[in-house]
Design an enzyme around this catalytic site. Structure first.
Site, mmCIF file in Angstrom:
data_model
loop_
_atom_site.group_PDB
_atom_site.id
_atom_site.type_symbol
_atom_site.label_atom_id
_atom_site.label_comp_id
_atom_site.label_asym_id
_atom_site.label_seq_id
_atom_site.Cartn_x
_atom_site.Cartn_y
_atom_site.Cartn_z
ATOM 1 N N ASP A 161 -20.849 -31.148 -12.341
ATOM 2 C CA ASP A 161 -22.136 -30.597 -11.961
ATOM 3 C C ASP A 161 -22.187 -30.384 -10.452
ATOM 4 O OD1 ASP A 161 -24.957 -30.152 -12.938
ATOM 5 O OD2 ASP A 161 -25.293 -31.570 -11.317
ATOM 6 N N THR B 190 -26.227 -24.408 -10.181
ATOM 7 C CA THR B 190 -26.008 -24.955 -8.839
ATOM 8 C C THR B 190 -24.663 -24.529 -8.269
ATOM 9 O OG1 THR B 190 -25.276 -26.973 -9.920
ATOM 10 C CG2 THR B 190 -27.499 -26.958 -9.071
ATOM 11 N N THR B 191 -23.629 -24.622 -9.094
ATOM 12 C CA THR B 191 -22.307 -24.241 -8.604
ATOM 13 C C THR B 191 -22.301 -22.758 -8.248
ATOM 14 O OG1 THR B 191 -21.547 -25.773 -10.299
ATOM 15 C CG2 THR B 191 -19.869 -24.585 -9.100
ATOM 16 N N ASP C 266 -29.860 -30.665 -17.503
ATOM 17 C CA ASP C 266 -29.650 -29.225 -17.308
ATOM 18 C C ASP C 266 -30.146 -28.447 -18.523
ATOM 19 O OD1 ASP C 266 -28.478 -30.032 -15.000
ATOM 20 O OD2 ASP C 266 -26.657 -28.841 -15.224
HETATM 21 P P1 ADP Z 1 -23.428 -23.797 -12.681
HETATM 22 O O1 ADP Z 1 -23.529 -25.096 -11.943
HETATM 23 O O2 ADP Z 1 -23.525 -22.640 -11.757
HETATM 24 O O3 ADP Z 1 -24.338 -23.699 -13.841
HETATM 25 P P2 ADP Z 1 -21.321 -24.077 -14.603
HETATM 26 O O4 ADP Z 1 -20.071 -24.836 -14.366
HETATM 27 O O5 ADP Z 1 -22.329 -24.639 -15.493
HETATM 28 O O6 ADP Z 1 -21.940 -23.749 -13.204
HETATM 29 O O7 ADP Z 1 -20.895 -22.644 -15.154
HETATM 30 C C1 ADP Z 1 -21.823 -21.672 -15.453
HETATM 31 C C2 ADP Z 1 -21.136 -20.351 -15.702
HETATM 32 O O8 ADP Z 1 -20.268 -20.445 -16.817
HETATM 33 C C3 ADP Z 1 -22.135 -19.281 -16.030
HETATM 34 O O9 ADP Z 1 -21.822 -18.111 -15.317
HETATM 35 C C4 ADP Z 1 -21.960 -19.090 -17.524
HETATM 36 O O10 ADP Z 1 -22.293 -17.784 -17.959
HETATM 37 C C5 ADP Z 1 -20.503 -19.352 -17.689
HETATM 38 N N1 ADP Z 1 -20.128 -19.709 -19.064
HETATM 39 C C6 ADP Z 1 -20.529 -20.753 -19.794
HETATM 40 N N2 ADP Z 1 -19.958 -20.737 -21.028
HETATM 41 C C7 ADP Z 1 -19.165 -19.644 -21.065
HETATM 42 C C8 ADP Z 1 -18.292 -19.067 -22.042
HETATM 43 N N3 ADP Z 1 -18.121 -19.610 -23.235
HETATM 44 N N4 ADP Z 1 -17.649 -17.946 -21.721
HETATM 45 C C9 ADP Z 1 -17.808 -17.398 -20.506
HETATM 46 N N5 ADP Z 1 -18.588 -17.888 -19.549
HETATM 47 C C10 ADP Z 1 -19.267 -18.992 -19.810
HETATM 48 MG MG MG Z 2 -24.410 -24.931 -15.524
#
Ligand code: ADP
Ligand code: MG
Length: 562
Positions: free
Chosen positions: A64, A97-98, A394
């Site tokens: 996270d 957040t990321t 989240d």
């Molecule tokens: P953040 O802290 O920004 O939420 P995450 O590590 O949770 O970062 O990643 C979020 C990103 O991953 C988003 O852009 C989301 O659309 C993408 N994502 C999540 N699951 C999938 C998937 N199965 N295929 C492609 N992208 C995905």
């Molecule tokens: Mg996320």
């Protein structure tokens, strides 16, 4: 320092560090980029986790962004601003957040190139501001309507948000818990708009069993026991009396002496007390209550009468818990037993004392329309439980976002890529240096699909080309499905969905931080109080006045800059 007739004037305290102009900016950008770099590999479902160890040796394993940045102790002021980006994102929408930090890092990296082309920072920040505004419009425009009744939308959004967490194998079940929880506490405001306050969803954690034993309780858990072992430990169809006053004989405020002259008088005195307590319990019995939850104490004798009447009693419950109970069970909080009536008692389908590991807890469940619910998180180890908690947080936020804002987009880099394409078209209508800044903003957005691909071990360029081709054909939600590694024309069809507000907030918070950092051309750092007091014997430093401590340009140990 200024000069006056050859005499140096000391404006700032000795030991103050000052970096100016290009150096200040270069340093700040470098520091911010370091932060973005630190979280880059954790983006997306194929992102890696970080193990963070603090100075006491406590370990946190997480993916996270906000947590990573919270745990690492950042010193540089510009780096701290990047940490703020993550915090803002977290408090506003709870996810992304990321994404927001990576975006800010990329914006700064590309802004630096513009600075090198002698474009003034205010031109850049103005261009970025315009681009961000337009990006919000574009994102709103491409969104699909969703909301509290769109179960699939809510579920996919919650599962997408959890797919990048350690808990992803249990995301199906956890998503249902979160949706249920939010639906229970969601209410319409006076304008008919849905509001879901996640404060009303309590999180309780208890080690033991497994993650899959995590469940939702439509009511409340009290960290308490039934007052005496003889009382019933489980009551169905509970009619609950919430009591603020004590079930005790009130003591007088002042010490008073009682002259007792015979043994009969003692007995009489005790009998009188017993009678008073008996009457109290009789009043409770008469009201029809079978559970008493009391904020104050319960006298031993009263406990005895309650036990005889098969009433379950719990004492010394916090006032705040009593208020929550009132909300959850619909019961009134009474101050005096004389006011108690059956209609004003609370209701719960089940009140039960259960042993969880070594503690006894009271579960007040199956409330009719609980406006306060609890998610009880279980898991093998504390590390897992903590990560489950973050994932649930989240997911709750994401479900709330969709319930309140009612808009979703496909994920997997699709919204960023589509926004970039449309922004480039917008840029061509602007002209001049501003156009350049908007184009740079659009190029920065590509970092999200690129990083998602990179973290999944895919070829960035290849993926980007395929994605662009699909978007040109009008597939606004074409993205990379990281579950299979394939580019698909509509991420929604593979269930990868995100709330629009998360995407919008990421753009807002990253643009704000970028502009703030780009506007700084002077960093004045006060002397650290730990520095030895500057005396006449300070040599070369003293002679330099306040600015003596300034390191040479390019300080900060970030090689390869510029
Ligand atoms: P953040 O802290 O920004 O939420 P995450 O590590 O949770 O970062 O990643 C979020 C990103 O991953 C988003 O852009 C989301 O659309 C993408 N994502 C999540 N699951 C999938 C998937 N199965 N295929 C492609 N992208 C995905
Ligand atoms: Mg996320």
């Amino acid at each position: 320092m200024a000069q006056l007739g050859g005499q140096p004037i000391f404006i700032m305290k000795e030991g103050t560090e000052r970096t100016r102009g290009k150096d200040a900016m270069t340093n700040n950008i470098a520091a911010a980029k370091v932060i973005a770099e630190a979280v880059r590999t954790s983006l997306g479902p194929m992102g890696m986790d970080k193990m963070l160890v603090d100075q006491f040796g406590d370990v946190v394993i997480t993916n996270d962004g906000a947590t990573i940045l919270k745990e690492i102790d950042v010193q540089h002021p510009a780096a701290k601003m990047m940490v703020e980006v993550a915090k803002t994102q977290d408090s506003e929408v709870g996810d992304g957040t990321t994404t927001s930090v990576i975006l800010a890092g990329e914006l700064l990296k590309r802004a630096e190139k513009l600075l090198q082309q002698k474009i003034h920072p205010t031109v850049i920040t103005e261009g970025f501001r315009k681009a961000a505004e337009k990006a919000v419009e574009i994102l709103e425009g491409m969104s699909i309507k969703s909301g509290i009744d769109d179960y699939d939308g809510l579920k996919n959004a919650a599962m997408t948000c959890m797919s990048s967490k350690i808990v992803s194998e249990s995301k199906d079940m956890l998503a249902d818990i979160c949706i249920n929880a939010i639906k229970s506490v969601a209410e319409k405001d006076e304008n008919g708009k849905w509001i879901a306050d996640i404060e009303k969803v309590q999180i309780q954690k208890k080690e033991g069993n497994s993650m899959d034993d995590t469940h939702l309780i439509k009511g409340i858990i009290l960290d308490k026991e039934v007052v005496t072992p003889g009382m019933p430990k489980s009551i169905t169809d509970a009619k609950i009396l919430l009591l603020q006053s004590a079930l005790e004989i009130e003591k007088t405020e002042f010490d008073s002496k009682l002259q007792i002259t015979s043994p009969e008088q003692i007995q009489q005195f005790l009998d009188e007390e017993e009678n008073m307590l008996r009457t109290m319990v009789q009043k409770i019995e008469k009201s029809g209550a079978n559970v008493v939850i009391c904020q104050k104490g319960i006298d031993d004798m009263a406990q005895h009468f309650l036990t005889k009447a098969s009433i379950m009693a719990i004492r010394r419950v916090k006032k705040s818990d009593l208020e929550k109970l009132s909300k959850a069970t619909g019961g009134m909080i009474f101050n005096s037993l004389d006011d108690v009536t059956e209609e004003k008692l609370g209701y719960a389908g089940l009140v039960e004392e259960r042993k969880i590991m070594n503690d006894s807890w009271i579960f007040i469940e199956e409330c009719k329309d609980p406006k306060s619910v609890v998610i009880l998180i279980r898991g093998g180890t504390e590390l897992i439980i903590d990560e489950v908690e973050r994932a649930i947080h989240d997911a709750l936020c994401v479900v709330r976002d969709v319930v309140e804002d009612q808009k979703i987009v496909g994920g997997g880099g699709a919204p960023e890529l589509e926004t970039a394409i449309q922004l480039r078209k917008f840029a061509s209508t602007l002209g001049g240096r501003e156009q350049l800044a908007v184009e740079v903003f659009a190029d920065s957005l590509d970092i999200i699909p690129k990083t998602l691909a990179e973290n999944a071990g895919l070829d960035q360029i290849d993926v980007l080309m395929k994605l662009r081709a699909s978007h040109q054909k009008g597939n606004k939600f074409a993205g990379t499905n990281l579950a299979t590694g394939e580019v698909v024309d509509n991420m929604m069809s593979v269930g990868v969905v995100e709330p629009t507000v998360v995407k919008i907030q990421a753009i807002k918070s990253s643009t704000e931080a970028t502009s703030m950092i780009l506007r700084i051309d002077d960093v004045i750092a006060g002397a650290k109080s730990a520095m030895p007091p500057g005396g006449p014997g300070m040599g070369g430093m003293g002679g330099m006045g306040g600015m003596g401590g300034m390191p040479p340009p390019g300080m900060g140990g970030y090689p390869g800059m510029m």
